[in-house]
Write a protein that holds these residues in place. Structure first.
Motif, PDB file in Angstrom:
ATOM      1  N   MET A  96       7.606   1.964  -3.448  1.00  0.00           N
ATOM      2  CA  MET A  96       6.635   1.302  -2.563  1.00  0.00           C
ATOM      3  C   MET A  96       7.007   1.525  -1.101  1.00  0.00           C
ATOM      4  SD  MET A  96       4.216  -0.211  -4.255  1.00  0.00           S
ATOM      5  CE  MET A  96       3.640  -1.852  -3.998  1.00  0.00           C
ATOM      6  N   TYR A 153       4.276   3.330   0.976  1.00  0.00           N
ATOM      7  CA  TYR A 153       3.489   2.391   1.792  1.00  0.00           C
ATOM      8  C   TYR A 153       4.380   1.603   2.751  1.00  0.00           C
ATOM      9  CZ  TYR A 153       0.297   3.507  -1.986  1.00  0.00           C
ATOM     10  OH  TYR A 153      -0.467   4.175  -2.893  1.00  0.00           O
ATOM     11  N   MET A 156      -4.213   2.197  -5.613  1.00  0.00           N
ATOM     12  CA  MET A 156      -2.820   1.990  -5.231  1.00  0.00           C
ATOM     13  C   MET A 156      -1.948   1.806  -6.464  1.00  0.00           C
ATOM     14  SD  MET A 156      -1.310  -1.077  -2.919  1.00  0.00           S
ATOM     15  CE  MET A 156       0.401  -1.201  -2.515  1.00  0.00           C
ATOM     16  N   THR A 157      -2.400   0.961  -7.384  1.00  0.00           N
ATOM     17  CA  THR A 157      -1.644   0.701  -8.607  1.00  0.00           C
ATOM     18  C   THR A 157      -1.454   1.983  -9.406  1.00  0.00           C
ATOM     19  OG1 THR A 157      -2.509  -1.554  -8.689  1.00  0.00           O
ATOM     20  CG2 THR A 157      -1.575  -0.677 -10.716  1.00  0.00           C
ATOM     21  N   VAL A 189       1.163   4.314  -7.708  1.00  0.00           N
ATOM     22  CA  VAL A 189       2.533   3.826  -7.884  1.00  0.00           C
ATOM     23  C   VAL A 189       2.972   4.007  -9.332  1.00  0.00           C
ATOM     24  CG1 VAL A 189       4.045   1.804  -7.760  1.00  0.00           C
ATOM     25  CG2 VAL A 189       2.369   2.223  -5.950  1.00  0.00           C
ATOM     26  N   GLN A 225       1.054  -3.747 -10.878  1.00  0.00           N
ATOM     27  CA  GLN A 225      -0.192  -4.256 -10.305  1.00  0.00           C
ATOM     28  C   GLN A 225       0.044  -5.542  -9.514  1.00  0.00           C
ATOM     29  OE1 GLN A 225      -3.341  -4.752 -13.128  1.00  0.00           O
ATOM     30  NE2 GLN A 225      -4.867  -5.143 -11.551  1.00  0.00           N
ATOM     31  N   CYS A 285       1.677  -4.512  -6.250  1.00  0.00           N
ATOM     32  CA  CYS A 285       0.678  -3.810  -5.444  1.00  0.00           C
ATOM     33  C   CYS A 285      -0.314  -4.788  -4.825  1.00  0.00           C
ATOM     34  CB  CYS A 285      -0.063  -2.769  -6.280  1.00  0.00           C
ATOM     35  SG  CYS A 285       0.908  -1.290  -6.630  1.00  0.00           S
ATOM     36  N   TRP A 302      -0.889  -5.087  -0.956  1.00  0.00           N
ATOM     37  CA  TRP A 302      -2.241  -4.776  -0.497  1.00  0.00           C
ATOM     38  C   TRP A 302      -2.824  -5.929   0.308  1.00  0.00           C
ATOM     39  CZ3 TRP A 302      -7.422  -6.105  -1.933  1.00  0.00           C
ATOM     40  CH2 TRP A 302      -8.389  -5.173  -1.563  1.00  0.00           C
TER      41      TRP A 302
END
Length: 166
Positions: free
Chosen positions: A23, A27, A41-42, A45, A59, A62, A66
């Motif tokens: 992560m 990000y 995104m999930t 990753v 999730q 994320c 997020w």
């Protein structure tokens, strides 16, 4: 991280874990999440990390990242040198993690050849690594007449409480 995306430090308590490192690498700045849906995104990753990490865990993290990114105000732009440095640090930590895992596996393989290893590692909660470390530190534990001598050698001061009900 404090100047690129400080909220990540509060979300990830274990910064050297596989998921946290990935992560941070992907990000480390909230601008990297602009226009990205939570599902996208999930999936990104999930593709990047070890498949042993359950998708629900990914999730959940994320979603936290997020949502936090929407209210984050970094001190540097997304194309700053600090972002590159974070990625390099993630690579370095990942290499150290691999080296540690290699040494642990080698230690376990070496200890597995010892007589007491199988017995000690069969104790609930002991595990192979702890058993190997115990044997590596104490050596041949059959040289101790009782557990008290082993405790003294190891520097342990265990308090025992027995209720008398057994």
């Amino acid at each position: 991280m404090e100047i690129t995306f400080p909220e990540l430090n509060q979300i990830f308590k274990n910064a050297y874990a596989v998921l946290a490192l990935q992560m941070f690498r992907m990000y480390c700045h909230p601008d990297f999440l602009v226009g990205l849906t939570l599902k996208e995104m999930t999936n990104r990753v999930y593709q990047a990390v070890n498949k042993r990490i359950h998708k629900d865990v990914i999730q959940n993290y994320c979603a936290q990242v997020w949502l936090t990114a929407k209210n984050s105000y970094p001190a540097v732009p997304a194309d700053s040198l600090e972002v590159e440095i974070i990625s390099e640090y993630c690579d370095e930590i990942e290499n150290y993690n691999k080296e540690i895992a290699y040494i642990q596996n080698k230690l376990i393989k070496t200890a597995a050849s010892l007589d007491n290893f199988k017995f000690i590692s069969s104790i609930p909660g002991a595990g192979q690594l702890n058993s190997a470390l115990l044997l590596g530190f104490a050596g041949d534990i059959s040289r101790f007449d009782n557990y008290k001598q082993l405790n003294v050698f190891l520097g342990l001061d265990l308090n025992r409480y027995q209720s008398g009900k057994y």
